[in-house]
Scaffold this motif. Structure first.
Motif, PDB file in Angstrom:
ATOM      1  N   ILE A 318       0.836  -1.207   0.000  1.00 38.02           N
ATOM      2  CA  ILE A 318       0.000   0.000   0.000  1.00 38.02           C
ATOM      3  C   ILE A 318       0.865   1.249   0.000  1.00 38.02           C
ATOM      4  O   ILE A 318       0.528   2.259  -0.648  1.00 38.02           O
ATOM      5  CB  ILE A 318      -0.960  -0.027   1.209  1.00 38.02           C
ATOM      6  N   ASP A 319       2.007   1.204   0.712  1.00 39.51           N
ATOM      7  CA  ASP A 319       2.914   2.363   0.710  1.00 39.51           C
ATOM      8  C   ASP A 319       3.380   2.692  -0.706  1.00 39.51           C
ATOM      9  O   ASP A 319       3.411   3.865  -1.113  1.00 39.51           O
ATOM     10  CB  ASP A 319       4.131   2.066   1.595  1.00 39.51           C
ATOM     11  N   VAL A 320       3.736   1.682  -1.472  1.00 42.83           N
ATOM     12  CA  VAL A 320       4.202   1.897  -2.844  1.00 42.83           C
ATOM     13  C   VAL A 320       3.093   2.527  -3.680  1.00 42.83           C
ATOM     14  O   VAL A 320       3.323   3.472  -4.452  1.00 42.83           O
ATOM     15  CB  VAL A 320       4.655   0.562  -3.466  1.00 42.83           C
ATOM     16  N   ILE A 321       1.872   2.013  -3.539  1.00 41.16           N
ATOM     17  CA  ILE A 321       0.742   2.552  -4.314  1.00 41.16           C
ATOM     18  C   ILE A 321       0.453   3.980  -3.891  1.00 41.16           C
ATOM     19  O   ILE A 321       0.154   4.850  -4.745  1.00 41.16           O
ATOM     20  CB  ILE A 321      -0.497   1.653  -4.120  1.00 41.16           C
ATOM     21  N   MET A 322       0.546   4.280  -2.605  1.00 40.23           N
ATOM     22  CA  MET A 322       0.296   5.641  -2.114  1.00 40.23           C
ATOM     23  C   MET A 322       1.275   6.633  -2.725  1.00 40.23           C
ATOM     24  O   MET A 322       0.884   7.734  -3.157  1.00 40.23           O
ATOM     25  CB  MET A 322       0.412   5.657  -0.587  1.00 40.23           C
ATOM     26  N   ARG A 323       2.570   6.260  -2.775  1.00 36.89           N
ATOM     27  CA  ARG A 323       3.564   7.178  -3.333  1.00 36.89           C
ATOM     28  C   ARG A 323       3.291   7.465  -4.810  1.00 36.89           C
ATOM     29  O   ARG A 323       3.571   8.565  -5.297  1.00 36.89           O
ATOM     30  CB  ARG A 323       4.962   6.577  -3.160  1.00 36.89           C
ATOM     31  N   ARG A 324       2.706   6.483  -5.502  1.00 33.55           N
ATOM     32  CA  ARG A 324       2.421   6.681  -6.913  1.00 33.55           C
ATOM     33  C   ARG A 324       1.211   7.584  -7.137  1.00 33.55           C
ATOM     34  O   ARG A 324       1.113   8.265  -8.155  1.00 33.55           O
ATOM     35  CB  ARG A 324       2.184   5.301  -7.552  1.00 33.55           C
ATOM     36  N   VAL A 325       0.268   7.586  -6.186  1.00 32.80           N
ATOM     37  CA  VAL A 325      -0.974   8.342  -6.365  1.00 32.80           C
ATOM     38  C   VAL A 325      -0.856   9.756  -5.775  1.00 32.80           C
ATOM     39  O   VAL A 325      -1.606  10.657  -6.171  1.00 32.80           O
ATOM     40  CB  VAL A 325      -2.154   7.572  -5.723  1.00 32.80           C
TER      41      VAL A 325
END
Length: 478
Positions: A318-325
């Protein structure tokens, strides 16, 4: 089935009739024998009392004891012996052993008081041996009384003939009843089979009548439900094909119009060509996105999905997805927050789950209001982990909640096209979640935001999966 029912009913009926008849004859025979023994014993007891009363003076002219004994033996069709305590036969109705002495184990056991009496049926005769006792219960002798079982046998034979005649009457009735029952039992199924054959030719609008036996009614209801589901699937398939055709045709039509405009405009300058070509590239990108989403949807379908499960740290994912969004959210000043209640490691397909979370978070940003917020939370228990994505966006109308997971469905088509949506994102997300054995739920109110809750198992059940080569080698090695 009709033959099976007929044979079963006839077999059960005949076995029941045979059992009843045999049981009845057996109990009648036993009852006749017991009655004969009781009657013989009662007669012998009366004679024993008279012999004791007259002190064995059987031929005395002062009494009719001798005639009474002879008459009793004649009526019973048997023989009576009166034996004193010296084992001398004082009276023999056959006169064969008159005044002779008798040595018999049964007589001796009764004479000695070892047994109270002897009572049995043997060789077509009922035999009873009773003690002759005085007022002080001293044994003075014994009386042996036999009676023919001919009367009991005649009763049994008469019962057998009556039972046989009754059976000859009952068997045809039972056979006709069995034929009728088997015909009635399968009549509804035959009608259903005829109608199903007609329905199988493509007449999905026809329904089976709900009538007949309870089981037949249940079968008809369930079949009608299946047919209704198939009709819905067929309608959905047609709508899906129509939607796919429309969605793929629209960019192509736009590109054709742009290309024709260029061909017709012979004096178009470089800037016009660049503008038209940019629009064509955008339409190609749009076409590519639709095709990619369709392929992703097919790949995540539960029946066709090839799942690559592995242990994944969900917090880091989820951290990786958050940084992308985050960059997308900043352009509209949307606050993006993520809260994890515990460290979660789960057995998932990382690529497919990443696609699910990305879709939910990106939708929460795309369909939000300026200066809004998006909150993602992660939690778990001993069996499942939970991801919740909530936003302050425009929300979803009540009549659209059940449709948002359908392919190509858009709450607002114009708005979806503006944000680059194809109407396949949530369908892909649900298919991927189903392939994981999880569930997704929607809570929303128009104008008040939307919340998606995803529940997924921490570990997958591999019991139904075929053994791999390595698994077989390990098992064989053990």
């Amino acid at each position: 089935m009709r033959t099976f029912l007929l044979v079963t009913v006839l077999s059960v009926s005949f076995l029941a009739i045979a059992g009843i008849c045999l049981g009845t004859m057996y109990f009648v025979g036993k009852s006749s024998e017991e009655e004969l023994l009781d009657r013989t014993e009662q007669q012998a007891a009366n004679l024993a009392d008279q012999v004791a009363l007259h002190r064995f003076r059987i031929q005395s002219p002062e009494n009719t004891l001798d005639a009474t004994i002879n008459e009793s033996a004649f009526l019973a069709g048997g023989r009576i012996l009166v034996i004193d305590q010296n084992y001398r036969i004082q009276k023999d109705t056959f006169s064969f052993q008159q005044d002779a002495y008798i040595i018999s184990e049964d007589v001796m056991s009764v004479m000695s008081g070892e047994v109270e009496k002897v009572s049995r049926i043997r060789n077509s005769y009922a035999k009873v041996i009773l003690p002759i006792m005085d007022e002080e219960n001293t044994i003075l002798g014994v009386i042996v009384s036999t009676a023919s079982t001919k009367t009991a046998e005649q009763t049994f034979q008469s019962m057998l003939r009556s039972t046989t005649r009754l059976g000859l009457i009952i068997v045809p009735i039972v056979t006709l009843a069995a034929i009728l029952v088997s015909w009635l039992a399968v009549r509804g199924l035959r009608d259903m089979n005829r109608r199903i054959t007609h329905i199988s030719e493509g007449n999905l609008e026809e329904k089976l009548p709900v009538k007949g036996f309870r089981e037949t009614r249940y079968l008809a209801r369930n079949y009608n439900a299946v047919i209704a589901k198939l009709a819905d699937i067929d309608t959905t398939r047609q709508e899906f094909v129509s939607d796919v055709s429309h969605e793929l045709k629209t960019p192509i039509t736009s590109m054709k119009v742009l290309a024709e405009s260029l061909l017709q405009n012979e004096n178009a300058d470089t800037a016009a060509y660049r503008e038209f070509m940019t629009d064509i590239v955008d339409e190609i990108d749009r076409e590519t996105k639709i095709i990619n989403d369709l392929l992703a949807l097919v790949k995540t379908d539960k029946q066709n999905a090839v799942m690559n499960f592995s242990m994944v740290n969900i917090n880091e994912l989820i951290d990786v997805i958050m940084r992308r969004v985050v960059p997308i959210a900043k352009t509209r000043n949307i606050e993006l927050t993520y809260e994890s209640y515990r460290e979660v490691n789960a057995e998932v397909d990382e690529v497919k789950l990443s696609l699910v979370i990305s879709n939910l978070v990106e939708n929460a940003v795309k369909y939000n209001v300026d200066n809004g917020w998006v909150r993602i939370t992660l939690n778990a228990d001993h069996s499942f982990f939970y991801i919740k994505v909530a936003d302050s966006g425009v929300g979803i109308p009540e009549d659209a909640k059940d449709k948002v997971f359908e392919r190509f469905y858009r709450v607002g088509k114009d708005r979806s096209r503006d944000t680059g949506g194809t109407g396949l994102g949530l369908a892909i997300a649900r298919a991927s979640i189903n392939a994981h054995g999880g569930t997704i739920k929607l809570y929303s109110e128009s104008g008040k935001g939307t919340t998606f809750t995803v529940r997924l198992p921490l570990f997958q059940d591999h019991s139904d999966e075929p053994d791999t080569d390595s698994d077989r080698k390990k098992r064989d090695g053990n």
